[in-house]
Design an enzyme around this catalytic site. Sequence first.
Site, PDB file in Angstrom:
ATOM      1  CB  CYS A  19      -1.487   1.024  -0.213  1.00 36.58           C
ATOM      2  SG  CYS A  19      -0.987   0.612   0.527  1.00 36.58           S
ATOM      3  CB  CYS A  79       0.238   3.469   0.574  1.00 39.44           C
ATOM      4  SG  CYS A  79       0.832   1.921   0.581  1.00 39.44           S
TER       5      CYS A  79
END
Lengths: 103, 294
Positions: free
Chosen positions: A28, A31
């Site tokens: 991600c 993230c």
Amino acid sequence: MVKKISAKEFHEAEASKAAVVDFSASWCMPCGMLAPVLEEVSEDMAGKMDFFNVDIDEAPDLATRFGVASIPCLVVLKDGEKIDQSVGFLPKEALTEFIEKNM
Amino acid sequence: MERYDIAIIGTGPAGLSAAITAKIRNKNILLIGSKTLSPKVEKAHTIQNYLGMPEVSGAELQTAFTDHLADSQIEITEDKIHAIYAMGAYFMLQGSGANYEASSVILATGVSAGRLYEGEEQFLGRGVSYCATCDAALYKGKSAAIVGFSPKEEAEAEFMAEIADKVLYFPMYKDEVQFSEENTKDKIEVIREVPVSVEGSMKAERLVTRDNSYDVDGVFFLRESVSPAQLVPGLKMNGNHIEVTRNMATNIAGCFACGDIVGTPYQYIKSAGEGNVAALAAVSYLDQKKRAQK
């Protein structure tokens, strides 16, 4: 410091008086962007707040339990109880503000 | 990775004016947008109040802008920016084609007419998302509705179907939709209905259309352009516009905005003027940062 923990070690976060758990995953992008910013904030707040990181691919049950539907998701725990959450990347100031309001 | 001094997003009058001013001030700039500049300029019939160019047509103005860029040796990078992350010391820009780094950012993306669906904002991050590839792993064994506004979103639906059990695809365009990937095509159902709202309790639970209601674990809206608050997480908005100071500064240090995106009146010359202010403010921000480092 943001401590990376597994599902088995999650009791550490639950035992903390005040903790921020960063639910994220290796694939991600936001993230990955949030991680260094959170690291910085955790240094600023050292001693006042504990910081943990949980990989949702390794701990899907925890993600379900805390209602994580999108990542990165920061969950604030007070004595193991969820009191607030924030979804998505935040710049340092906004991140600090979000955590401080839950202190 | 090369770190630009200023990344400018948008090639309407605001973005172009910012680029030209920043270039004059010798900054290393990245201008992202379209080589055809701006549909809003191109399609304008006549513009009566652009200083020094009475009764100019949109097409003529577009040509004049293009020539000005060429004279200033400014290149346009054709890419779509999905997200801009304020990392503190710099900005990370995630594009379709590549990622970029810049010390400051000027947003000049114009206003999008796109309206949010009922429940969309309410469930954002709780079952509503704008990036299927980002969240796909959360949908293992689950179902997702994908509302696609252009045929290129079909690839996102296929990616999702590799992981999810079931994907409902709602095309918001007329082109024929054909899923052919052997391993996923049986999992994707194409539904030609108009979405109305997202409903649920703790999290999104169903997508309601004019005709039906579909129980799903998540709903994805994949639009051509994302709203500024989605583009730059943490950005402070004032209604549909970005909140700025007189110097075009946003609430995020080093991030500036200009043009229609910061508010009315939606006038070409107002946008161009604001682009100039934003560029000079960005230059002064960079200078101050440099001095602080010494």
